[in-house]
Each structure stands twice: as structure tokens, then as C-alpha cells.
Design a protein around this motif. Structure first.
Motif, PDB file in Angstrom:
ATOM      1  N   ASP A 102       0.835  -1.209   0.000  1.00 29.39           N
ATOM      2  CA  ASP A 102       0.000   0.000   0.000  1.00 29.39           C
ATOM      3  C   ASP A 102       0.867   1.256   0.000  1.00 29.39           C
ATOM      4  O   ASP A 102       0.604   2.204  -0.748  1.00 29.39           O
ATOM      5  CB  ASP A 102      -0.924   0.032   1.220  1.00 29.39           C
ATOM      6  CG  ASP A 102      -2.069  -0.965   1.138  1.00 29.39           C
ATOM      7  OD1 ASP A 102      -2.321  -1.525   0.050  1.00 29.39           O
ATOM      8  OD2 ASP A 102      -2.719  -1.173   2.182  1.00 29.39           O
ATOM      9  N   GLU A 103       1.875   1.262   0.836  1.00 34.21           N
ATOM     10  CA  GLU A 103       2.750   2.437   0.943  1.00 34.21           C
ATOM     11  C   GLU A 103       3.530   2.652  -0.353  1.00 34.21           C
ATOM     12  O   GLU A 103       3.685   3.785  -0.798  1.00 34.21           O
ATOM     13  CB  GLU A 103       3.700   2.278   2.136  1.00 34.21           C
ATOM     14  CG  GLU A 103       4.625   3.450   2.359  1.00 34.21           C
ATOM     15  CD  GLU A 103       3.927   4.758   2.705  1.00 34.21           C
ATOM     16  OE1 GLU A 103       4.611   5.793   2.674  1.00 34.21           O
ATOM     17  OE2 GLU A 103       2.713   4.775   2.994  1.00 34.21           O
ATOM     18  N   SER A 162      -0.895   0.493  -9.896  1.00 31.21           N
ATOM     19  CA  SER A 162      -1.960  -0.365  -9.364  1.00 31.21           C
ATOM     20  C   SER A 162      -1.842  -1.808  -9.846  1.00 31.21           C
ATOM     21  O   SER A 162      -2.172  -2.735  -9.111  1.00 31.21           O
ATOM     22  CB  SER A 162      -3.336   0.202  -9.715  1.00 31.21           C
ATOM     23  OG  SER A 162      -3.498   0.280 -11.106  1.00 31.21           O
ATOM     24  N   GLU A 216       2.587   1.896  -3.319  1.00 34.59           N
ATOM     25  CA  GLU A 216       1.663   2.461  -4.302  1.00 34.59           C
ATOM     26  C   GLU A 216       1.346   3.921  -3.958  1.00 34.59           C
ATOM     27  O   GLU A 216       1.323   4.787  -4.831  1.00 34.59           O
ATOM     28  CB  GLU A 216       0.375   1.652  -4.375  1.00 34.59           C
ATOM     29  CG  GLU A 216      -0.564   2.175  -5.453  1.00 34.59           C
ATOM     30  CD  GLU A 216      -1.925   1.522  -5.466  1.00 34.59           C
ATOM     31  OE1 GLU A 216      -2.505   1.463  -6.551  1.00 34.59           O
ATOM     32  OE2 GLU A 216      -2.416   1.096  -4.403  1.00 34.59           O
ATOM     33  N   ARG A 217       1.131   4.198  -2.687  1.00 36.25           N
ATOM     34  CA  ARG A 217       0.775   5.544  -2.248  1.00 36.25           C
ATOM     35  C   ARG A 217       1.831   6.577  -2.644  1.00 36.25           C
ATOM     36  O   ARG A 217       1.509   7.677  -3.072  1.00 36.25           O
ATOM     37  CB  ARG A 217       0.563   5.574  -0.731  1.00 36.25           C
ATOM     38  CG  ARG A 217       0.017   6.907  -0.213  1.00 36.25           C
ATOM     39  CD  ARG A 217       0.002   6.983   1.301  1.00 36.25           C
ATOM     40  NE  ARG A 217       1.323   7.088   1.889  1.00 36.25           N
ATOM     41  CZ  ARG A 217       2.094   8.194   1.886  1.00 36.25           C
ATOM     42  NH1 ARG A 217       1.679   9.282   1.313  1.00 36.25           N
ATOM     43  NH2 ARG A 217       3.283   8.189   2.462  1.00 36.25           N
ATOM     44  N   TRP A 249       0.785  -3.317  -7.704  1.00 33.34           N
ATOM     45  CA  TRP A 249       0.218  -3.475  -6.363  1.00 33.34           C
ATOM     46  C   TRP A 249      -0.638  -4.738  -6.293  1.00 33.34           C
ATOM     47  O   TRP A 249      -0.513  -5.532  -5.365  1.00 33.34           O
ATOM     48  CB  TRP A 249      -0.611  -2.241  -5.999  1.00 33.34           C
ATOM     49  CG  TRP A 249      -1.296  -2.362  -4.679  1.00 33.34           C
ATOM     50  CD1 TRP A 249      -0.778  -2.054  -3.464  1.00 33.34           C
ATOM     51  CD2 TRP A 249      -2.623  -2.841  -4.446  1.00 33.34           C
ATOM     52  NE1 TRP A 249      -1.717  -2.318  -2.475  1.00 33.34           N
ATOM     53  CE2 TRP A 249      -2.851  -2.799  -3.062  1.00 33.34           C
ATOM     54  CE3 TRP A 249      -3.639  -3.295  -5.277  1.00 33.34           C
ATOM     55  CZ2 TRP A 249      -4.054  -3.194  -2.494  1.00 33.34           C
ATOM     56  CZ3 TRP A 249      -4.829  -3.686  -4.712  1.00 33.34           C
ATOM     57  CH2 TRP A 249      -5.036  -3.636  -3.332  1.00 33.34           C
TER      58      TRP A 249
END
Length: 73
Positions: free
Chosen positions: A38-39, A48, A41-42, A51
Motif C-alpha cells: 500500500d505504501e 496499481s 503504491e501511495r 500493487w
């Protein structure tokens, strides 16, 4: 996005996938893998599609580990 940062982050992610930290149970490992994906990708290190691939790999490893703990069916 810095390719070197991406390579380092992915290497760390796969190390955790293949060599969980001492005293880390399967659920903790899975949670940490998801948080890390998640991090990444953030902050834009992965997209995505990448991810989803990491999440799928984490889920597969988690399922295999749980199956091994429970003895399978």
C-alpha cells in the motif's frame, strides 16, 4: 519515480515474503506485506497493476502458510 528506490523497496518486500522476521507469525507477515505494498503504491513507487500482483502473491503465501499450519484438507 526513482528506479533504484523501486528496486530496493521491491527487494525488501520479497525478502519479507520469503524470510519473515523472527517471531513474526503468518498474520503479522501478511499484514506487513499488505501495508508495505500500500505504501509503495501511495508514494508512487509502483502502479496499481504492480500493487495487485504483490497483494496476490502475499495472499497466496498466506494461504499456503495457513494450510501448512492447519494440516490441509
Amino acid at each position: 519515480m526513482n528506479d533504484d528506490q523501486k528496486k530496493q523497496a521491491l527487494a525488501a518486500w520479497y525478502k519479507l515474503l520469503n524470510e519473515p522476521e523472527i517471531r513474526m507469525d503468518v498474520e503479522e507477515q501478511y499484514d506487513e506485506l499488505l501495508k508495505t505494498a500500500d505504501e509503495m503504491e501511495r508514494i508512487g513507487l509502483i502502479n496499481s497493476t504492480e500493487w495487485r500482483k504483490l497483494v496476490k502473491e502475499a495472499g497466496t503465501a498466506f494461504a499456503k502458510a495457513i494450510e501448512g499450519v492447519d494440516g490441509g484438507t
